[in-house]
Design a protein around this motif. Structure first.
Motif, PDB file in Angstrom:
ATOM      1  N   THR A  58      -4.564   2.973   7.472  1.00  0.00           N
ATOM      2  CA  THR A  58      -3.650   4.092   7.684  1.00  0.00           C
ATOM      3  C   THR A  58      -3.609   5.048   6.494  1.00  0.00           C
ATOM      4  OG1 THR A  58      -2.266   2.733   9.112  1.00  0.00           O
ATOM      5  CG2 THR A  58      -1.253   4.716   8.210  1.00  0.00           C
ATOM      6  N   CYS A  59      -3.438   4.513   5.291  1.00  0.00           N
ATOM      7  CA  CYS A  59      -3.214   5.399   4.136  1.00  0.00           C
ATOM      8  C   CYS A  59      -4.357   5.397   3.126  1.00  0.00           C
ATOM      9  CB  CYS A  59      -1.905   5.039   3.438  1.00  0.00           C
ATOM     10  SG  CYS A  59      -1.944   3.463   2.567  1.00  0.00           S
ATOM     11  N   CYS A  64       0.844  -1.203   0.000  1.00  0.00           N
ATOM     12  CA  CYS A  64       0.000   0.000   0.000  1.00  0.00           C
ATOM     13  C   CYS A  64       0.879   1.253   0.000  1.00  0.00           C
ATOM     14  CB  CYS A  64      -0.933  -0.019   1.208  1.00  0.00           C
ATOM     15  SG  CYS A  64      -0.066   0.108   2.784  1.00  0.00           S
ATOM     16  N   LEU A  65       0.250   2.408  -0.028  1.00  0.00           N
ATOM     17  CA  LEU A  65       0.987   3.674  -0.103  1.00  0.00           C
ATOM     18  C   LEU A  65       1.907   3.893   1.094  1.00  0.00           C
ATOM     19  CD1 LEU A  65       1.415   6.388  -1.592  1.00  0.00           C
ATOM     20  CD2 LEU A  65      -0.597   7.256  -0.383  1.00  0.00           C
ATOM     21  N   CYS A  66       1.449   3.581   2.301  1.00  0.00           N
ATOM     22  CA  CYS A  66       2.296   3.802   3.486  1.00  0.00           C
ATOM     23  C   CYS A  66       3.277   2.663   3.710  1.00  0.00           C
ATOM     24  CB  CYS A  66       1.440   4.041   4.735  1.00  0.00           C
ATOM     25  SG  CYS A  66       0.653   2.571   5.416  1.00  0.00           S
ATOM     26  N   GLY A  67       3.087   1.546   3.024  1.00  0.00           N
ATOM     27  CA  GLY A  67       4.028   0.429   3.123  1.00  0.00           C
ATOM     28  C   GLY A  67       3.755  -0.533   4.255  1.00  0.00           C
ATOM     29  N   CYS A 125      -6.344   0.039   3.206  1.00  0.00           N
ATOM     30  CA  CYS A 125      -5.451   0.197   4.357  1.00  0.00           C
ATOM     31  C   CYS A 125      -6.001   1.282   5.270  1.00  0.00           C
ATOM     32  CB  CYS A 125      -4.052   0.573   3.889  1.00  0.00           C
ATOM     33  SG  CYS A 125      -2.958   1.061   5.248  1.00  0.00           S
TER      34      CYS A 125
END
Ligand code: ZN
Ligand code: ZN
Length: 136
Positions: free
Chosen positions: A74-75, A6-9, A72
């Motif tokens: 988070t992100c 995902c974008l935040c990893g 996700c």
């Protein structure tokens, strides 16, 4: 193995084998999920996909119709999602960190694409879902 994240990893996964080329879905739900003209997805057998980290951050959003997407927490990146009634995941191709060796195989739900959407390339176009699979 082909890896994705995902974008935040925080959420990471990998898979061994996809059973489709990249499908471009132009339906209205996919436009909302992706924010763009169409969602690029591949289908991976459930047994081929392994979550490497962050699976606990997966959040599912389900519409009253039963259509669902996961992301996700988070992100907000969309994440692989179980296909209803199939032992397979629908994997957003934009999450992949490796070249999956796939190309665009077709466009679905072209009959309900955005009025400003211009489809390029030679891949086949289907007015609704794939033949034999009518739910979007
Ligand atoms: Zn994330
Ligand atoms: Zn769609």
């Amino acid at each position: 193995m082909i890896r994705g994240s995902c974008l935040c990893g925080a959420v990471r996964f990998e898979y061994g084998r996809a059973v489709t080329q990249v499908g471009m879905c132009h339906c209205s739900q996919c436009r909302k999920v992706s924010g763009v003209a169409s969602n690029a997805v591949i289908v991976v057998p459930e047994a081929e996909l392994r979550w490497s980290s962050g699976e606990e951050l997966r959040q599912v959003f389900r519409k009253p119709s039963g259509w669902s997407t996961s992301f996700c927490r988070t992100c907000g990146s969309p994440l692989p999602q179980k296909l209803p009634g199939a032992a397979a995941y629908w994997v957003p191709a934009g999450l992949l960190d490796d070249d999956p060796g796939l190309r665009i195989g077709g466009h679905i739900w072209v009959g309900s694409k955005a009025p400003w959407d211009e489809i390029a390339g030679e891949a086949r176009q289907f007015q609704d879902g794939l033949p034999g699979r009518k739910s979007s």
